[in-house]
Design a protein around this motif. Structure first.
Motif, PDB file in Angstrom:
ATOM      1  N   ALA A  96       0.845  -1.200   0.000  1.00 46.48           N
ATOM      2  CA  ALA A  96       0.000   0.000   0.000  1.00 46.48           C
ATOM      3  C   ALA A  96       0.874   1.240   0.000  1.00 46.48           C
ATOM      4  O   ALA A  96       1.821   1.350   0.783  1.00 46.48           O
ATOM      5  CB  ALA A  96      -0.910  -0.007   1.221  1.00 46.48           C
ATOM      6  N   ARG A  97       0.566   2.158  -0.934  1.00 44.26           N
ATOM      7  CA  ARG A  97       1.307   3.419  -0.998  1.00 44.26           C
ATOM      8  C   ARG A  97       0.481   4.533  -0.371  1.00 44.26           C
ATOM      9  O   ARG A  97      -0.726   4.624  -0.611  1.00 44.26           O
ATOM     10  CB  ARG A  97       1.606   3.797  -2.455  1.00 44.26           C
ATOM     11  N   ASP A  98       1.138   5.366   0.407  1.00 44.52           N
ATOM     12  CA  ASP A  98       0.481   6.540   0.974  1.00 44.52           C
ATOM     13  C   ASP A  98       0.681   7.690  -0.006  1.00 44.52           C
ATOM     14  O   ASP A  98       1.752   8.291  -0.061  1.00 44.52           O
ATOM     15  CB  ASP A  98       1.085   6.880   2.339  1.00 44.52           C
ATOM     16  N   TYR A  99      -0.357   8.003  -0.785  1.00 43.03           N
ATOM     17  CA  TYR A  99      -0.219   9.014  -1.828  1.00 43.03           C
ATOM     18  C   TYR A  99      -0.089  10.422  -1.262  1.00 43.03           C
ATOM     19  O   TYR A  99       0.504  11.289  -1.897  1.00 43.03           O
ATOM     20  CB  TYR A  99      -1.387   8.926  -2.811  1.00 43.03           C
ATOM     21  N   ALA A 100      -0.636  10.694  -0.117  1.00 44.59           N
ATOM     22  CA  ALA A 100      -0.469  11.981   0.572  1.00 44.59           C
ATOM     23  C   ALA A 100      -0.488  13.145  -0.418  1.00 44.59           C
ATOM     24  O   ALA A 100       0.431  13.968  -0.472  1.00 44.59           O
ATOM     25  CB  ALA A 100       0.839  11.985   1.369  1.00 44.59           C
ATOM     26  N   ALA A 101      -1.550  13.215  -1.217  1.00 45.24           N
ATOM     27  CA  ALA A 101      -1.627  14.149  -2.339  1.00 45.24           C
ATOM     28  C   ALA A 101      -1.308  15.583  -1.942  1.00 45.24           C
ATOM     29  O   ALA A 101      -1.885  16.133  -0.998  1.00 45.24           O
ATOM     30  CB  ALA A 101      -3.018  14.090  -2.962  1.00 45.24           C
ATOM     31  N   ALA A 102      -0.355  16.160  -2.682  1.00 41.95           N
ATOM     32  CA  ALA A 102       0.016  17.584  -2.563  1.00 41.95           C
ATOM     33  C   ALA A 102       0.624  17.953  -1.217  1.00 41.95           C
ATOM     34  O   ALA A 102       0.843  19.137  -0.943  1.00 41.95           O
ATOM     35  CB  ALA A 102      -1.195  18.479  -2.875  1.00 41.95           C
ATOM     36  N   SER A 103       0.940  16.956  -0.395  1.00 47.38           N
ATOM     37  CA  SER A 103       1.453  17.272   0.935  1.00 47.38           C
ATOM     38  C   SER A 103       2.867  17.839   0.917  1.00 47.38           C
ATOM     39  O   SER A 103       3.285  18.521   1.856  1.00 47.38           O
ATOM     40  CB  SER A 103       1.436  16.013   1.817  1.00 47.38           C
ATOM     41  N   GLU A 342      -6.116  17.386  -7.131  1.00 45.09           N
ATOM     42  CA  GLU A 342      -6.683  17.063  -8.449  1.00 45.09           C
ATOM     43  C   GLU A 342      -5.594  16.559  -9.401  1.00 45.09           C
ATOM     44  O   GLU A 342      -5.805  15.619 -10.179  1.00 45.09           O
ATOM     45  CB  GLU A 342      -7.376  18.289  -9.045  1.00 45.09           C
ATOM     46  N   ILE A 343      -4.418  17.196  -9.362  1.00 41.64           N
ATOM     47  CA  ILE A 343      -3.318  16.757 -10.223  1.00 41.64           C
ATOM     48  C   ILE A 343      -2.828  15.383  -9.773  1.00 41.64           C
ATOM     49  O   ILE A 343      -2.543  14.504 -10.594  1.00 41.64           O
ATOM     50  CB  ILE A 343      -2.165  17.790 -10.199  1.00 41.64           C
ATOM     51  N   ALA A 344      -2.747  15.170  -8.478  1.00 46.10           N
ATOM     52  CA  ALA A 344      -2.354  13.855  -7.955  1.00 46.10           C
ATOM     53  C   ALA A 344      -3.327  12.782  -8.424  1.00 46.10           C
ATOM     54  O   ALA A 344      -2.919  11.682  -8.835  1.00 46.10           O
ATOM     55  CB  ALA A 344      -2.291  13.894  -6.431  1.00 46.10           C
ATOM     56  N   GLU A 345      -4.609  13.091  -8.393  1.00 48.18           N
ATOM     57  CA  GLU A 345      -5.624  12.124  -8.797  1.00 48.18           C
ATOM     58  C   GLU A 345      -5.520  11.789 -10.285  1.00 48.18           C
ATOM     59  O   GLU A 345      -5.759  10.648 -10.698  1.00 48.18           O
ATOM     60  CB  GLU A 345      -7.022  12.668  -8.471  1.00 48.18           C
ATOM     61  N   LYS A 346      -5.148  12.769 -11.109  1.00 41.47           N
ATOM     62  CA  LYS A 346      -4.958  12.506 -12.539  1.00 41.47           C
ATOM     63  C   LYS A 346      -3.872  11.456 -12.749  1.00 41.47           C
ATOM     64  O   LYS A 346      -3.993  10.581 -13.607  1.00 41.47           O
ATOM     65  CB  LYS A 346      -4.598  13.805 -13.275  1.00 41.47           C
ATOM     66  N   LEU A 347      -2.798  11.550 -11.972  1.00 39.49           N
ATOM     67  CA  LEU A 347      -1.721  10.571 -12.091  1.00 39.49           C
ATOM     68  C   LEU A 347      -2.178   9.197 -11.589  1.00 39.49           C
ATOM     69  O   LEU A 347      -1.914   8.176 -12.241  1.00 39.49           O
ATOM     70  CB  LEU A 347      -0.497  11.046 -11.307  1.00 39.49           C
TER      71      LEU A 347
END
Length: 525
Positions: A96-103, A342-347
């Motif tokens: 499991a990866r912790d995406y921590a978007a934009a953090s 939003e950019i993280a989610e696109k990836l």
């Protein structure tokens, strides 16, 4: 993973420790059994090739193994300190990866006075790094004619053809194997047209000719309509930069080749009028590639290129990271640097698409690395991806684009492409890349006309063996004679020189036409 990898802390000159928490170190040279690595407190067991991993502690079967302070797989069997760690005892393991978007996004420290390079300013304001006339094909059936037109102007076989046009880099035919036997309204054709459209608009082309057969699915009119391109069909169209015709209408092979040659001869006069002038480095769009990677890639060339990318971004330029299957398992390092969730989610969506895509084709994402990668010391896709991501430097991820979409953002961006280098770089150039930087540890013979391609070796042994193909040796980092930052500065300066017209090794060899490979999606009917 560290922003900068400090390989200067290597133990006794024999191995490289990347991070204090790592379970492995990397051999600088071939290690034989009985060799003592004092700073690690281990004795080498068996033979360990250069660039390969050595265990620094006892690792139980099933336990995760870390490099770059990140998981690169799990032990198949118990591994003792000093043992060679590779495919025989390390395997891919999902986690499991912790995406921590934009953090981890942070402001970019732009320079006050951007660097410049000598670029070509087109009439509409676009900036070019090269000056070609290009011949594209709508379908494989017109490939032979397109090549025959371009071959008439080859400097090696017909040196007088371009003798009067010193400001023209060449006449090139970019052909492909698709364009028919596909759904006329489906995604495969749309992607092919998007790719061709990107090349047709590329500023490195003074003029474009599109040659078709006439009856193909990829009708030239459909290409022009989808990509909003204008074309002139007469032999002497005043001021037009894109020209299109097909073999069936022109009267067959011989007449079409003659027609194309006559048109190119007319276009050369205008193309030769260009002059280079200083322009800001912000006009550089560099596509980042790695091929024939090895165990040193994530230590020398890739982080050094990342340091150059950081400089380019601070000077207002753009870098395109790609090869989605080769960031797999390390994508969380990019989502954290995204400027927004939003950019993280696109990836993340592109990663999920690839998981689906490979499953539908009875494959898995860990089918990477290649045989050459493994020979060079890379064991799992997780390890390969972590090294590949180092090319992106440390600045924010500002946007994510699909294959061959026009890149409209400044800074570090991601484009979804396969890992296969010709297909990936073709998408980047279609998106606007006017320069390619390509790292290699095993050796690569590659070019990407109309954009120049710089090759960076990861180790000095490769540089010595294949200097004809390599533009800069990043093996100095492994040898301890240059830091990552120093090498990044050298690469950045070479980017500017190359964008100003300095020929790369691949350009001197004539690479670039055969490496145009649009992504082929879907069924061939």
């Amino acid at each position: 993973m560290n922003d900068r990898l400090n390989v200067g802390a290597a133990s006794g000159g024999l191995v490289i420790r990347i991070h204090p928490h790592d379970d492995v170190v990397i051999a600088r040279q071939q290690l034989v059994g009985g060799t003592r690595i004092e700073s690690e407190g281990i004795t080498v067991v068996g033979l360990v090739p250069p660039g390969h991993k050595v265990a620094t502690r006892a690792i139980a079967a099933g336990e995760p193994v870390r490099r770059y302070d990140q998981i690169i797989g799990s032990a198949k069997v118990a591994i003792a300190p000093g043992q060679h760690v590779h495919t025989h005892n390390l395997e891919f393991s999902s986690f499991a990866r912790d995406y921590a978007a934009a953090s981890g996004a942070k402001p970019t420290a732009y320079v006050d006075t951007p660097a410049t390079f000598d670029g070509i300013i087109r009439n509409d304001g676009r900036i070019a790094t090269r000056n070609y006339i290009g011949i594209l094909t709508s379908v494989n059936c017109s490939a032979t004619v397109a090549r025959a037109i371009a071959d008439h102007f080859r400097r090696d076989t017909n040196p007088k053809a371009l003798e009067r046009f010193p400001n023209v880099d060449g006449v090139i035919a970019l052909t492909h194997g698709a364009g028919c036997a596909t759904d006329s309204a489906g995604e495969p054709l749309q992607v092919l047209r998007r790719t061709l459209g990107g090349y047709a608009r590329h500023p490195n082309f003074a003029s474009i000719i599109v040659v078709g057969l006439g009856c193909e699915t990829n009708q030239i009119s459909g290409l022009l309509e989808q990509e909003k391109l204008g074309a002139a069909h007469s032999i002497n169209p005043a001021g037009a930069s894109l020209h299109a015709f097909n073999i069936q209408e022109t009267g067959g092979t011989k007449k079409t080749v003659a027609h194309g040659i006559e048109l190119v001869e007319w276009l050369l006069e205008e193309a030769n009028r260009v002059k280079r002038t200083p322009v800001p480095a912000s006009h550089i769009i560099v596509g980042l590639q790695c091929g024939g990677s090895d165990g040193y890639s994530g230590i020398s060339a890739n982080p050094a290129l990342g340091a150059a990318v950081d400089r380019l971004v601070r000077h207002g330029g753009t870098a395109i990271l790609s090869e989605t299957p080769e960031i797999y398992g390390g994508e969380h390092l990019l989502t954290r640097r995204a400027v927004s969730p939003e950019i993280a989610e696109k990836l993340i969506k592109r990663i999920r698409w690839w998981e689906n895509y490979t499953a539908k084709n009875d494959q898995e994402m860990d089918n990477n690395p290649s045989a050459g990668n493994k020979a060079g010391g890379l064991t799992t896709i997780l390890e390969k991806s972590l090294g590949a991501i180092a090319k992106s430097g440390t600045t924010n991820l500002v946007d994510v684009f699909e294959y061959a979409q026009p890149v409209t953002s400044k800074g570090l961006v991601f484009m979804d492409t396969p890992g296969y280098d010709p297909v990936s770089a073709t998408g980047q150039v279609a998106g606007g890349a006017n320069l390619i930087c390509f790292t290699t540890g095993r050796g690569s013979a590659y070019g990407c006309a109309p954009s120049p391609s710089l090759k960076l070796s990861t180790n000095t042994a490769l540089w010595i063996k294949q200097e004809d193909d390599i533009d800069i040796n990043c093996g100095d980092v492994v040898d301890g004679t240059a830091s990552i930052d120093e090498m990044g500065e050298r690469i950045f300066r070479l980017m500017l020189d190359t964008a100003s017209g300095r020929k790369t090794k691949s350009e001197i060899h004539g690479y670039g036409q055969n490496e145009f490979v649009p992504w082929s999606l879907g069924a061939v009917m």
